[in-house]
Design a protein around this motif. Structure first.
Motif, PDB file in Angstrom:
ATOM      1  N   PRO A 167       0.831  -1.211   0.000  1.00  0.00           N
ATOM      2  CA  PRO A 167       0.000   0.000   0.000  1.00  0.00           C
ATOM      3  C   PRO A 167       0.864   1.259   0.000  1.00  0.00           C
ATOM      4  O   PRO A 167       1.978   1.265   0.525  1.00  0.00           O
ATOM      5  CB  PRO A 167      -0.803  -0.111   1.303  1.00  0.00           C
ATOM      6  CG  PRO A 167       0.026  -0.987   2.178  1.00  0.00           C
ATOM      7  CD  PRO A 167       0.755  -1.934   1.250  1.00  0.00           C
ATOM      8  N   LEU A 168       0.354   2.307  -0.641  1.00  0.00           N
ATOM      9  CA  LEU A 168       1.076   3.576  -0.658  1.00  0.00           C
ATOM     10  C   LEU A 168       0.996   4.232   0.709  1.00  0.00           C
ATOM     11  O   LEU A 168      -0.023   4.143   1.389  1.00  0.00           O
ATOM     12  CB  LEU A 168       0.469   4.504  -1.718  1.00  0.00           C
ATOM     13  CG  LEU A 168       0.694   4.083  -3.161  1.00  0.00           C
ATOM     14  CD1 LEU A 168      -0.078   4.987  -4.098  1.00  0.00           C
ATOM     15  CD2 LEU A 168       2.159   4.117  -3.509  1.00  0.00           C
ATOM     16  N   ASN A 169       2.069   4.866   1.115  1.00  0.00           N
ATOM     17  CA  ASN A 169       2.109   5.538   2.408  1.00  0.00           C
ATOM     18  C   ASN A 169       1.758   7.010   2.225  1.00  0.00           C
ATOM     19  O   ASN A 169       2.632   7.844   2.025  1.00  0.00           O
ATOM     20  CB  ASN A 169       3.499   5.384   3.041  1.00  0.00           C
ATOM     21  CG  ASN A 169       3.794   3.954   3.404  1.00  0.00           C
ATOM     22  OD1 ASN A 169       2.892   3.221   3.785  1.00  0.00           O
ATOM     23  ND2 ASN A 169       5.038   3.557   3.270  1.00  0.00           N
ATOM     24  N   TYR A 170       0.495   7.318   2.275  1.00  0.00           N
ATOM     25  CA  TYR A 170       0.034   8.693   2.144  1.00  0.00           C
ATOM     26  C   TYR A 170      -0.102   9.291   3.536  1.00  0.00           C
ATOM     27  O   TYR A 170      -0.348   8.593   4.512  1.00  0.00           O
ATOM     28  CB  TYR A 170      -1.289   8.764   1.384  1.00  0.00           C
ATOM     29  CG  TYR A 170      -2.294   7.721   1.807  1.00  0.00           C
ATOM     30  CD1 TYR A 170      -3.121   7.930   2.888  1.00  0.00           C
ATOM     31  CD2 TYR A 170      -2.400   6.524   1.119  1.00  0.00           C
ATOM     32  CE1 TYR A 170      -4.032   6.974   3.285  1.00  0.00           C
ATOM     33  CE2 TYR A 170      -3.301   5.564   1.510  1.00  0.00           C
ATOM     34  CZ  TYR A 170      -4.112   5.798   2.601  1.00  0.00           C
ATOM     35  OH  TYR A 170      -5.002   4.845   3.001  1.00  0.00           O
ATOM     36  N   LYS A 171       0.111  10.601   3.604  1.00  0.00           N
ATOM     37  CA  LYS A 171       0.080  11.315   4.877  1.00  0.00           C
ATOM     38  C   LYS A 171      -0.783  12.564   4.728  1.00  0.00           C
ATOM     39  O   LYS A 171      -1.203  12.917   3.632  1.00  0.00           O
ATOM     40  CB  LYS A 171       1.492  11.704   5.298  1.00  0.00           C
ATOM     41  CG  LYS A 171       2.402  10.508   5.560  1.00  0.00           C
ATOM     42  CD  LYS A 171       3.804  10.954   5.866  1.00  0.00           C
ATOM     43  CE  LYS A 171       4.726   9.787   6.077  1.00  0.00           C
ATOM     44  NZ  LYS A 171       4.858   8.896   4.944  1.00  0.00           N
ATOM     45  N   GLY A 203      -7.712   8.678   8.689  1.00  0.00           N
ATOM     46  CA  GLY A 203      -8.227   7.866   9.783  1.00  0.00           C
ATOM     47  C   GLY A 203      -8.966   6.693   9.171  1.00  0.00           C
ATOM     48  O   GLY A 203      -8.557   6.168   8.142  1.00  0.00           O
ATOM     49  N   ALA A 204     -10.067   6.288   9.785  1.00  0.00           N
ATOM     50  CA  ALA A 204     -10.895   5.247   9.185  1.00  0.00           C
ATOM     51  C   ALA A 204     -11.485   5.757   7.871  1.00  0.00           C
ATOM     52  O   ALA A 204     -11.684   4.999   6.929  1.00  0.00           O
ATOM     53  CB  ALA A 204     -12.006   4.839  10.139  1.00  0.00           C
ATOM     54  N   ARG A 230     -13.736  21.735  -3.629  1.00  0.00           N
ATOM     55  CA  ARG A 230     -14.808  20.870  -3.144  1.00  0.00           C
ATOM     56  C   ARG A 230     -14.211  19.762  -2.281  1.00  0.00           C
ATOM     57  O   ARG A 230     -13.165  19.215  -2.604  1.00  0.00           O
ATOM     58  CB  ARG A 230     -15.545  20.260  -4.331  1.00  0.00           C
ATOM     59  CG  ARG A 230     -16.650  19.314  -3.997  1.00  0.00           C
ATOM     60  CD  ARG A 230     -17.894  19.998  -3.548  1.00  0.00           C
ATOM     61  NE  ARG A 230     -18.381  20.882  -4.599  1.00  0.00           N
ATOM     62  CZ  ARG A 230     -19.596  21.370  -4.634  1.00  0.00           C
ATOM     63  NH1 ARG A 230     -20.451  21.069  -3.697  1.00  0.00           N
ATOM     64  NH2 ARG A 230     -19.961  22.162  -5.589  1.00  0.00           N
ATOM     65  N   GLY A 231     -14.863  19.438  -1.183  1.00  0.00           N
ATOM     66  CA  GLY A 231     -14.380  18.409  -0.280  1.00  0.00           C
ATOM     67  C   GLY A 231     -15.230  17.160  -0.335  1.00  0.00           C
ATOM     68  O   GLY A 231     -16.447  17.231  -0.496  1.00  0.00           O
ATOM     69  N   ILE A 232     -14.590  16.000  -0.226  1.00  0.00           N
ATOM     70  CA  ILE A 232     -15.299  14.726  -0.170  1.00  0.00           C
ATOM     71  C   ILE A 232     -14.663  13.864   0.919  1.00  0.00           C
ATOM     72  O   ILE A 232     -13.524  14.099   1.320  1.00  0.00           O
ATOM     73  CB  ILE A 232     -15.267  13.965  -1.517  1.00  0.00           C
ATOM     74  CG1 ILE A 232     -13.836  13.613  -1.914  1.00  0.00           C
ATOM     75  CG2 ILE A 232     -15.962  14.740  -2.607  1.00  0.00           C
ATOM     76  CD1 ILE A 232     -13.757  12.608  -3.036  1.00  0.00           C
ATOM     77  N   MET A 233     -15.442  12.892   1.395  1.00  0.00           N
ATOM     78  CA  MET A 233     -14.918  11.901   2.321  1.00  0.00           C
ATOM     79  C   MET A 233     -15.231  10.520   1.754  1.00  0.00           C
ATOM     80  O   MET A 233     -16.279  10.318   1.150  1.00  0.00           O
ATOM     81  CB  MET A 233     -15.542  12.045   3.704  1.00  0.00           C
ATOM     82  CG  MET A 233     -15.023  13.229   4.472  1.00  0.00           C
ATOM     83  SD  MET A 233     -15.614  13.273   6.157  1.00  0.00           S
ATOM     84  CE  MET A 233     -14.574  12.039   6.902  1.00  0.00           C
ATOM     85  N   MET A 234     -14.313   9.596   1.951  1.00  0.00           N
ATOM     86  CA  MET A 234     -14.543   8.217   1.546  1.00  0.00           C
ATOM     87  C   MET A 234     -13.834   7.294   2.527  1.00  0.00           C
ATOM     88  O   MET A 234     -12.926   7.719   3.234  1.00  0.00           O
ATOM     89  CB  MET A 234     -14.091   7.969   0.109  1.00  0.00           C
ATOM     90  CG  MET A 234     -12.619   8.114  -0.151  1.00  0.00           C
ATOM     91  SD  MET A 234     -12.137   7.740  -1.846  1.00  0.00           S
ATOM     92  CE  MET A 234     -12.898   9.062  -2.737  1.00  0.00           C
ATOM     93  N   SER A 235     -14.269   6.055   2.536  1.00  0.00           N
ATOM     94  CA  SER A 235     -13.643   5.090   3.432  1.00  0.00           C
ATOM     95  C   SER A 235     -12.214   4.821   2.961  1.00  0.00           C
ATOM     96  O   SER A 235     -11.866   5.028   1.792  1.00  0.00           O
ATOM     97  CB  SER A 235     -14.445   3.794   3.462  1.00  0.00           C
ATOM     98  OG  SER A 235     -14.345   3.133   2.221  1.00  0.00           O
ATOM     99  N   ARG A 236     -11.396   4.366   3.877  1.00  0.00           N
ATOM    100  CA  ARG A 236     -10.006   4.054   3.543  1.00  0.00           C
ATOM    101  C   ARG A 236      -9.945   2.964   2.475  1.00  0.00           C
ATOM    102  O   ARG A 236      -9.113   3.008   1.568  1.00  0.00           O
ATOM    103  CB  ARG A 236      -9.259   3.618   4.795  1.00  0.00           C
ATOM    104  CG  ARG A 236      -7.781   3.371   4.577  1.00  0.00           C
ATOM    105  CD  ARG A 236      -7.112   2.926   5.854  1.00  0.00           C
ATOM    106  NE  ARG A 236      -6.965   4.015   6.795  1.00  0.00           N
ATOM    107  CZ  ARG A 236      -5.859   4.739   6.920  1.00  0.00           C
ATOM    108  NH1 ARG A 236      -4.820   4.489   6.162  1.00  0.00           N
ATOM    109  NH2 ARG A 236      -5.799   5.703   7.798  1.00  0.00           N
TER     110      ARG A 236
END
Length: 67
Positions: free
Chosen positions: A4-8, A32-33, A44-50
């Motif tokens: 997996p890519l290590n995004y921060k 987070g989760a 524009r902002g969005i949220m999605m599951s990991r």
């Protein structure tokens, strides 16, 4: 197994499909989760599951550590 890519926080990432405004570069603003992303062009902002984020992520364009 794929590594997996290590995004921060504050990384700029490229997604597989572009946003409606035409860009596919997003800034990571919450990790987070769920992952929260802000479009770098229109704001524009969005949220999605990991899980969904890991499927849709193409690559990390700019790492927050590089700045």
């Amino acid at each position: 197994m794929i590594e997996p890519l290590n995004y921060k926080l504050n990384d700029i990432v490229e997604m597989k499909k572009p946003h409606a405004c035409g860009t596919n570069a997003w800034q990571v603003t919450r990790v987070g989760a769920d992952i929260k992303l802000i479009c770098t062009q229109c704001g524009r902002g969005i949220m999605m599951s990991r899980f969904d984020f890991n499927k849709r992520l193409k690559k990390i364009l700019v790492s927050a550590e590089a700045e």
